[in-house]
Design a protein around this motif. Structure first.
Motif, PDB file in Angstrom:
ATOM      1  N   ARG A 173      21.268   5.045  -9.036  1.00  0.00           N
ATOM      2  CA  ARG A 173      21.800   6.097  -9.837  1.00  0.00           C
ATOM      3  C   ARG A 173      21.051   7.218  -9.328  1.00  0.00           C
ATOM      4  O   ARG A 173      19.725   7.066  -9.683  1.00  0.00           O
ATOM      5  CB  ARG A 173      22.173   5.960 -11.251  1.00  0.00           C
ATOM      6  CG  ARG A 173      22.274   6.996 -12.428  1.00  0.00           C
ATOM      7  CD  ARG A 173      22.285   6.784 -13.621  1.00  0.00           C
ATOM      8  NE  ARG A 173      23.266   6.003 -14.142  1.00  0.00           N
ATOM      9  CZ  ARG A 173      23.201   4.681 -14.557  1.00  0.00           C
ATOM     10  NH1 ARG A 173      22.153   4.191 -14.576  1.00  0.00           N
ATOM     11  NH2 ARG A 173      24.122   3.953 -14.954  1.00  0.00           N
ATOM     12  N   GLY A 178      23.140  10.268 -13.731  1.00  0.00           N
ATOM     13  CA  GLY A 178      23.845  10.841 -12.744  1.00  0.00           C
ATOM     14  C   GLY A 178      24.582   9.753 -12.287  1.00  0.00           C
ATOM     15  O   GLY A 178      25.201   8.666 -12.555  1.00  0.00           O
ATOM     16  N   SER A 179      25.156  10.276 -10.883  1.00  0.00           N
ATOM     17  CA  SER A 179      26.282   9.393 -10.157  1.00  0.00           C
ATOM     18  C   SER A 179      25.567   8.211  -9.228  1.00  0.00           C
ATOM     19  O   SER A 179      24.371   8.145  -9.159  1.00  0.00           O
ATOM     20  CB  SER A 179      26.752  10.465  -9.241  1.00  0.00           C
ATOM     21  OG  SER A 179      27.928   9.810  -8.416  1.00  0.00           O
ATOM     22  N   GLY A 181      25.828   5.133  -6.686  1.00  0.00           N
ATOM     23  CA  GLY A 181      26.365   4.751  -5.406  1.00  0.00           C
ATOM     24  C   GLY A 181      25.332   3.801  -4.808  1.00  0.00           C
ATOM     25  O   GLY A 181      24.296   3.304  -5.098  1.00  0.00           O
ATOM     26  N   ILE A 198      28.475   9.173  -2.853  1.00  0.00           N
ATOM     27  CA  ILE A 198      28.243  10.265  -4.110  1.00  0.00           C
ATOM     28  C   ILE A 198      29.456  11.132  -4.124  1.00  0.00           C
ATOM     29  O   ILE A 198      29.516  11.830  -3.044  1.00  0.00           O
ATOM     30  CB  ILE A 198      26.763  10.783  -3.726  1.00  0.00           C
ATOM     31  CG1 ILE A 198      25.845   9.852  -3.954  1.00  0.00           C
ATOM     32  CG2 ILE A 198      26.730  11.834  -5.284  1.00  0.00           C
ATOM     33  CD1 ILE A 198      25.743   8.819  -5.166  1.00  0.00           C
ATOM     34  N   PRO A 199      30.363  11.301  -4.855  1.00  0.00           N
ATOM     35  CA  PRO A 199      31.345  12.122  -5.035  1.00  0.00           C
ATOM     36  C   PRO A 199      30.808  13.731  -4.650  1.00  0.00           C
ATOM     37  O   PRO A 199      29.960  14.032  -5.192  1.00  0.00           O
ATOM     38  CB  PRO A 199      32.042  12.164  -6.298  1.00  0.00           C
ATOM     39  CG  PRO A 199      31.814  10.551  -6.677  1.00  0.00           C
ATOM     40  CD  PRO A 199      30.370  10.517  -6.042  1.00  0.00           C
ATOM     41  N   MET A 202      29.783  15.983  -7.544  1.00  0.00           N
ATOM     42  CA  MET A 202      28.587  15.811  -8.495  1.00  0.00           C
ATOM     43  C   MET A 202      27.608  16.515  -8.033  1.00  0.00           C
ATOM     44  O   MET A 202      27.282  16.939  -6.775  1.00  0.00           O
ATOM     45  CB  MET A 202      28.235  14.354  -8.278  1.00  0.00           C
ATOM     46  CG  MET A 202      29.383  13.444  -8.679  1.00  0.00           C
ATOM     47  SD  MET A 202      29.856  13.578 -10.303  1.00  0.00           S
ATOM     48  CE  MET A 202      28.397  13.166 -11.152  1.00  0.00           C
ATOM     49  N   SER A 213      20.930   1.316 -11.296  1.00  0.00           N
ATOM     50  CA  SER A 213      21.905   1.545 -12.052  1.00  0.00           C
ATOM     51  C   SER A 213      22.241   0.549 -13.152  1.00  0.00           C
ATOM     52  O   SER A 213      22.534   0.953 -14.203  1.00  0.00           O
ATOM     53  CB  SER A 213      23.122   1.804 -10.907  1.00  0.00           C
ATOM     54  OG  SER A 213      23.533   0.581 -10.898  1.00  0.00           O
ATOM     55  N   THR A 238      32.842  12.538   0.389  1.00  0.00           N
ATOM     56  CA  THR A 238      31.524  11.991  -0.432  1.00  0.00           C
ATOM     57  C   THR A 238      30.174  12.694   0.421  1.00  0.00           C
ATOM     58  O   THR A 238      30.191  12.761   1.496  1.00  0.00           O
ATOM     59  CB  THR A 238      31.544  10.489  -0.430  1.00  0.00           C
ATOM     60  OG1 THR A 238      31.569   9.933   0.946  1.00  0.00           O
ATOM     61  CG2 THR A 238      32.664   9.971  -1.206  1.00  0.00           C
TER      62      THR A 238
END
Length: 274
Positions: A173, A178-179, A181, A198-199, A202, A213, A238
């Motif tokens: 994370r 946060g995001s 992956g 990661i999108p 974001m 994470s 991404t």
């Protein structure tokens, strides 16, 4: 040189040495000043010898000190886990932390007895095994990151697949909120990895810290892993972000093995739903 000259030179050298010894003896016995001079010289020499011996002794005692520090770090990790569990139980709604996250993990200090760092499929042998409660699927961490996963266990030793291994990833994370992956080794460096999937919408910044994470049964959340570097968009959807790992895999020796006591139950439940 003739034989006679050689003998004469040897005699002269012997006489010179004898006279020097006699002179030094006379100086030493002549006055308190000379005696003090000799005493200082002797003390300085003994101090040098003692200091060198002490340095050698301290050097060889470093391993014992490091072992004690490893045990102390393990105790601190265990206490932190207990505190996190207590906090989760007491303030479950406030912190939104599952009450059983910390309580499922057991921490065991260990020493790496063998390691490979120069292939595409690196591994470690650690000096703890089944008699110490180590189970397959346990995570291997240090104070600077997650570094491997236990793949096989004997009575006294465990075989761990290193993070520096193609095909291995850690759910990570950006920051603590946060995001998320997969983090994978870049395949080349001793301290570089790539955070993937990661999108693109974001937000993050270069220099942000990457943590575990907690979305796995291997590693608990919030173990620091590395620092974000440059990013690029892949397939227009991404980000792939370079990460500088906090741990130097070339200098590993002391680790902590984290065993999730609920690992088998979670794995069995996942398999039943496939």
């Amino acid at each position: 040189m003739r034989k006679g000259n050689l003998i004469q030179n040897m005699i002269n050298a012997a006489i010179f040495i004898i006279l020097e010894i006699a002179a030094l003896t006379m100086l030493n016995n002549n006055s308190q000043l000379q005696q003090a001079w000799f005493s200082r010289g002797a003390h300085a020499f003994m101090g040098t010898v003692w200091g060198t011996g002490q340095s050698i002794k301290e050097y060889f005692s470093l391993r014992k000190v490091n072992d004690e520090l490893a045990l102390e770090n393990n105790e601190l990790r265990t206490e932190l886990a207990k505190f996190a569990e207590l906090t989760a139980d007491t303030h479950h709604d406030e912190f939104n932390i599952p009450s059983d996250v910390a309580g499922n993990f057991r921490f065991t200090p260990a020493t790496i007895v063998k390691i490979s760092n120069n292939t595409q499929h690196n591994y470690m042998i650690v000096g703890k095994g089944s008699k110490d409660g180590i189970i397959v699927g346990s995570g291997v961490v240090t104070g600077k990151g997650a570094i491997g996963v236990i793949d096989a266990v004997s009575e006294n030793y465990s075989y761990a697949r290193s993070f520096q291994n193609f095909g291995m990833s850690i759910s990570s994370r950006i920051g603590r909120l946060g995001s998320v992956g997969p983090l994978e080794w870049d395949g080349r460096s001793h301290n570089r990895a790539i955070l993937k999937e990661i999108p693109h919408h974001m937000e993050f910044e270069k220099g942000d810290t990457v943590y575990t994470s907690g979305y796995s049964s291997i590693f608990p959340p919030d173990i620091p892993l590395g620092i974000l570097g440059e990013a690029k968009i892949v397939n227009g959807a991404t980000y792939e972000i370079n990460v500088e790992l906090l741990e130097d895999f070339r200098a590993l020796r002391y680790v902590t093995i984290i065993s999730n006591t609920a690992h088998d139950e979670i794995k069995r439940l996942e398999e039943e739903q496939r």
